[in-house]
Scaffold this motif. Sequence first.
Motif, PDB file in Angstrom:
ATOM      1  N   GLY A 221       0.830  -1.200   0.000  1.00  0.00           N
ATOM      2  CA  GLY A 221       0.000   0.000   0.000  1.00  0.00           C
ATOM      3  C   GLY A 221       0.857   1.238   0.000  1.00  0.00           C
ATOM      4  O   GLY A 221       2.086   1.175   0.057  1.00  0.00           O
ATOM      5  N   SER A 222       0.182   2.354  -0.074  1.00  0.00           N
ATOM      6  CA  SER A 222       0.866   3.636  -0.160  1.00  0.00           C
ATOM      7  C   SER A 222       1.847   3.809   0.990  1.00  0.00           C
ATOM      8  O   SER A 222       1.571   3.436   2.123  1.00  0.00           O
ATOM      9  CB  SER A 222      -0.183   4.742  -0.125  1.00  0.00           C
ATOM     10  OG  SER A 222       0.366   5.890   0.425  1.00  0.00           O
ATOM     11  N   ILE A 240      -6.123  11.063  -3.952  1.00  0.00           N
ATOM     12  CA  ILE A 240      -6.638   9.690  -4.057  1.00  0.00           C
ATOM     13  C   ILE A 240      -8.069   9.700  -4.594  1.00  0.00           C
ATOM     14  O   ILE A 240      -8.427   8.919  -5.468  1.00  0.00           O
ATOM     15  CB  ILE A 240      -6.595   8.997  -2.684  1.00  0.00           C
ATOM     16  CG1 ILE A 240      -5.159   8.909  -2.213  1.00  0.00           C
ATOM     17  CG2 ILE A 240      -7.206   7.608  -2.761  1.00  0.00           C
ATOM     18  CD1 ILE A 240      -5.010   8.376  -0.819  1.00  0.00           C
ATOM     19  N   ASP A 318      -4.571   6.662   2.617  1.00  0.00           N
ATOM     20  CA  ASP A 318      -5.443   5.670   1.983  1.00  0.00           C
ATOM     21  C   ASP A 318      -6.493   5.153   2.954  1.00  0.00           C
ATOM     22  O   ASP A 318      -7.616   4.840   2.567  1.00  0.00           O
ATOM     23  CB  ASP A 318      -4.640   4.532   1.345  1.00  0.00           C
ATOM     24  CG  ASP A 318      -3.624   3.940   2.287  1.00  0.00           C
ATOM     25  OD1 ASP A 318      -3.416   4.527   3.367  1.00  0.00           O
ATOM     26  OD2 ASP A 318      -3.014   2.907   1.955  1.00  0.00           O
ATOM     27  N   TYR A 357      -6.028  -4.859   0.590  1.00  0.00           N
ATOM     28  CA  TYR A 357      -5.080  -5.010  -0.511  1.00  0.00           C
ATOM     29  C   TYR A 357      -4.692  -6.472  -0.706  1.00  0.00           C
ATOM     30  O   TYR A 357      -4.390  -6.890  -1.804  1.00  0.00           O
ATOM     31  CB  TYR A 357      -3.824  -4.182  -0.252  1.00  0.00           C
ATOM     32  CG  TYR A 357      -4.099  -2.715   0.007  1.00  0.00           C
ATOM     33  CD1 TYR A 357      -5.261  -2.127  -0.480  1.00  0.00           C
ATOM     34  CD2 TYR A 357      -3.204  -1.934   0.725  1.00  0.00           C
ATOM     35  CE1 TYR A 357      -5.528  -0.802  -0.241  1.00  0.00           C
ATOM     36  CE2 TYR A 357      -3.463  -0.601   0.961  1.00  0.00           C
ATOM     37  CZ  TYR A 357      -4.635  -0.035   0.484  1.00  0.00           C
ATOM     38  OH  TYR A 357      -4.897   1.267   0.728  1.00  0.00           O
TER      39      TYR A 357
END
Lengths: 593, 408, 76, 370
Positions: A221-222, A240, A318, A357
């Motif tokens: 992830g980010s 985003i 996020d 994710y």
Amino acid sequence: MQENKNISFGHNEFNIQGKVKGAMASFFKRRKKSIQISKNEEPGSGQEKKKEETGPMQAGKSEESSAGKSGEASQKQPDALYTSLAANLDKIKRKTGNSPDVVIRPIKVGGAQAELETAVVYVKGLVDDQSIHDFLIESLMNNAELQKELSPEKAMKTIKDDVVAIGGIKSVKKWDDLFADLMSGNALILIDGSEEALMASTQGGQRRSVQEPTTNVAIRGSKESFTESLETNQAMVRRIINNPDLWVESMNLGKMTKTSVSIMYINGIAKKEIVDEVRTRLKQIDIDSILESGYIEQLIEDQTMTTFPTVYHTERPDAVAGNLLEGRVAVFVNGTPFVLLAPAVFIQFFQSVEDYYARFDISTAIRFLRVLIFFISLVGPAVYIAATTFHQEMIPTALAIIVAAQRESSPFPAFVEAIIMEVTFEILREAGLRLPKAIGATVSIVGGLVVGQAAVQAGIVSPAMLIVVAITAIASFATPSYAIAISARLIRFLFMVSAAMFGFYGLILALIMLIVHLCSLRSFGIPYMSPLAPVIPSELGDTIVRKPLWAFGKRPQLIAAENRTREGKNQKPKPPESRGMKHYTRKEEKDET
Amino acid sequence: MKRKWILFSTMMISMAFLSGCWSKKELSELALISAVGIDRDEDGNYMKAIQIINPGNVSSGLQGGGGGQAPGVTVITAEGKSIVDVHINASAEISRQLYHPHANLIVIGEDLAREQPLNTLLDSFDRNAEFRNTAQLVIAKKSPAADLIKVLSPVEKLPSEKIYKTLDVTEKMRGENITVSLQDFIKTSASPGIEPVLSSFTLEGDVKEGKKQENIQQSQPETIVKADGLAIFKEDKLVDFYSGNMARGVVWILDRVKQTDVLLDWKKNKDAITYSVIRQSTSVSADTSKDLPEITVNVKAEGMIRETEAPVKLDDPNVIHELEKTAEKEIKEQLERTVKQTQNKKTDIFGFGQTVYRKDADKWKKLRNNWNDDYFPNLKVKVNVDAFIRRTGLRTAPNLSEIKEKYE
Amino acid sequence: MKVIGISFVLLLALMGVAAALDFFGGSPDLNASIRNIFNPFLVMETIEMVIFIFIVLCVFIPPVRQFFQKRNKSKQ
Amino acid sequence: MEKARISAFQLFILIVLFELGSAMIVPLAIEAKQGAWLAILIGAAGGCGIFLIYYALFRYYPDESPVHFVRHIIGSVPGKIVAFLYILYFLYLSARVVRDFGEMLITIAYVETPLFVLNLLMVLLAVYTIRKGIEVLARTGELLFIVLAFLFLSAFLLIAAGGTLDYGNLKPVMGEGLAPIVKTAFTQTIYFPFGEIFAFMMIMPYVTDPKKVKRTGLLAITASGFVLASIMAANTGVLGVELVNRSLFPLLATIQSIELADFLERLDVYFMLAAIIGGFVKITLFLYVSVAAAADLFKVKKPSQLAYPLGVVVLLLSIMIAGSLPEHIQEGIKLVPLYLHLPFQVILPALVLLVAFVRHKGRGKEGEAK
């Protein structure tokens, strides 16, 4: 029995929406009084403002009055700027106590005959030096237009329209606004003879750059985390969710600090009642300072008598984006990388962005693990105490013998031993947390290994106890949300006490009490334990288990508003028909369509 | 809000008072009992031997500790008028509170078991929540129960564990014992139409030697405790011991055999072939249409050939078939002998009465009063055995057959 | 005060029920069954007694406080 | 009445937990011997019948608590008397359950602890919950239900896997014919635990969708009947009728006899957890109902004020209710069904329903005439 508890949530959608409205309505009724007060305050700078004026500035009161006399006689409003530049600058100087970082830069503009005194005022460090120099001072000095003869009003207009090459510029007429802008990093342009001042937005200065998150770490992830700057943070979320429906409202809270706080939500997804509720609660805050989002969290939560967090906070953009998309409202506070999300539910604290994710089976397994971890960190030592001091019959014989052998040499009762070890561990943890990283590691080695080993070898503590404490400690580290882990740490002691007094009976009663307590909590009107209790069957798929992403149909019904559709139907990936087994594949396809 | 605080503080204060804590007991203040042996002395008092675990000597790997130096258990004995009385008297001999829940073995002396109905004896065990109902019950054959408890055992650090595990293993491997827990025993003795059986253990060697640590410090202990068949009860009193095939017959009919070996005769060679039963299922059914019910025991056994001392052509399906028939006959004979002999003893340890009761409760009402003495001995019991040989090990023909061929 | 009154009336009535059931259950006379109601309280440890009194006293705290609050208000 | 709303599903869960409450730990209907499970099922069917009486009453006044509508039906003064009697009945039952649990705890683990103290803790927890309101109790019930369901499923699995279950023990089902089974069902199980659903008269008005009440109630009674029946069947299968008959808490013995893989043994805590959860819900519901009814009857503005005093009343009564455990149990089996359950659960409601029926019929005709 409690006035604000007049709703319930079944699984009937219609009912629930109606009910939430009811909840909100009742909530408003409850707070009606205070809302009315705040409404009175809002438009006019009534009592509140006066207080401000007289409050912190009482010391300079006499000076001010003298300045007023010496200055212009035409004082229409007490709050308005003076016409004279000198008087204005004087007031600024006095009000800021001559602080050296408030820079006053006089500049002469206008033709050679009719010089016009102007001054640029800004606070060093808060402003972006480059834009001050390049776009403000230099422009002012070198602009051809300004070399002509000008009246103050004309000069003002020229400066505003032609000279300053900075995005945001506006005029201010009141001292309050002036100082608020000045202190938030804007540059001020004052012109002699004008009752207005220009405000150029030159905010800048040194700030921490965007770095990796330190608290909500995820493998996938980010890697971005929020910074201390409100604007940066909002921009990160905007990056985003590229949608005009992402709405932001901002306000300044804290009488002294005037911290900028903003609410962010997605129009059409966030429930209006909840947004209103957040707004109202924020507006009710009347405190001198907001130093961190924790201040806000404590001032807007539903119930204060609880160790459980009813507002979620994160430093991951996020995570904020994901929650906004579920209909939650984010509260950004300037000066902290932690963004608040409301309403929060219990199970949310066991979820991490990464769950979405990774593939669902893996996420589900991990979520089960997390709940188990939470449970262990809650009752670990308590179960040990209960089993060794009340219910020895429940331990398998072989284990009982081993534990008994270890307890032989221990000088303390199990409960005391457990308390000693738990407290020692909390001390170690606190020490390791506050110290510089390099020393922190040493502390944990000395504390964990040396003290633990020595205590066992000396026979002061039984190894089994040490194992229990260690497992509990590790478990409390493994909970994804620090906020919930820390509350488990606290409650653990309560469990230990009840287990020490009544064994499993006490422990089970304490557990039931905990459940009752959790069920009685609400976060912005939303039951804290939903969707587990009240159970909402369609949403159980994103609690302890996480259903496959292609099966996420709707947004949570208690939180999200009209637009609840999250994804289209038939999102299950359908790979092209592959070699062989054709009959089978066709049949399956038929089933699904 | 304030009242909530009052309630809360009420709770906390009252709890603080309680920290004296009833029912609390530290593990290090308990004497964990691993086994109990009960006998009766000449005066009719109960004698109880209590085996207490010395945790430090049992669990190795602790600093300074380590088993082997001192025995893992200590045995104390006491007398009294009742079981609870003995228990209380025993506490005078030990510095810790006697703690029963970990006792997994209760040994009853043969004499006591013959004199007194066990059901009454076990009442205190059953009634008291502190005793585990899953503790195993065994009979000490030919020696006081106390002796069985005192003997230190090789391999296992706890003698009680030794007996407990022996029972478990021998039930599985030999099928001549069954594990009977306290609860099983009480359940059986209270149920209509069935009498309990227990496993019995005997002592080989001298108790005095067995008590010493030296006993287990030699490769072949002087004194040893071993499983030895079954004790048969009638109306909760011990009446006889079965061992060998008789014991196995009982276990078999009770459908408790897991694995066992049956020796088969093969063409004049006595006990020449070992047929290992790997799995079996036995069911008992009753035909209650006649005045006296007729019992049928159906045995279905499945196994393999483990050993052959006579030349057999094991690769021949017909031979296998023939062997199956032999096995069936052998098992049938053994079981019939067991039933016959037990009928002579007039105690229905097989639970034939129970089968009748479950089949036809009205019929049972007429029979139950004199079941053991009148009806059970005269029952017509039919035994049907189906034995299957599934495989014969890694080799087909025994090396014997080749040897014979070589010389012939 | 009302709350206390209600509780007290209910308690008395319930004791009556308990005694009556005891009587129907084969207790020799009503006197014995009333005694039967109170005999569990005869054997009490000190700590138990303290808790018992404390718990019962707690019932009286809110009404008493209310009473004083009312008096203070009326005085003002 | 509290301004609360609970969903039909929550009602279902509360009923199931309530029915299981103390019934699952005692040798329920053991007088029917091997047919105990059958007696329980018959009792459940009877319970459904009784529930329909309550439901019929509820249909007349779906928004009012029984304390109110009984006054409409039979007049103000008699109505108040009936309501008062019911409050007594609920408090008495509440105290009975508290006593049951106190005695159970003492018997199985806390021999030296005074009954008073054990009961006190339970009552305090109930009071705490009641002050939070019925909604919180309903939500708590949902979570506890998950725990209980997990316990039952795993326990059944362990019993089945442990090999302690012997179906033979369940035979003969009707050794002495159907008569003793039916008799047990109609003298015991129908009232305890199924008839005790009467307490839910006070809770039904909270349900969001009154139309679902009937289905939910019947479903819940049936479900709990099946669970109880399977518990008794498991008890009998593992222990045999004779042992169950002699046990105070056969479920404990059943769970204690689980021995699996040398590790899954001594699972007493299973039993304790299940028993305390069931007991908690039952005690809390009874106490809640009495508090709500008393507040209604005596017009106490804040019902939560009553929670603690009535809790103490229940606590004291739970001690006074009997001098010994056998006395307590004998009263529970012999006297309470006859003198309390039968009139309060069946006769009185039926009479009230009859009056209501007649009145409403008359009123209906009047309405037509107009």
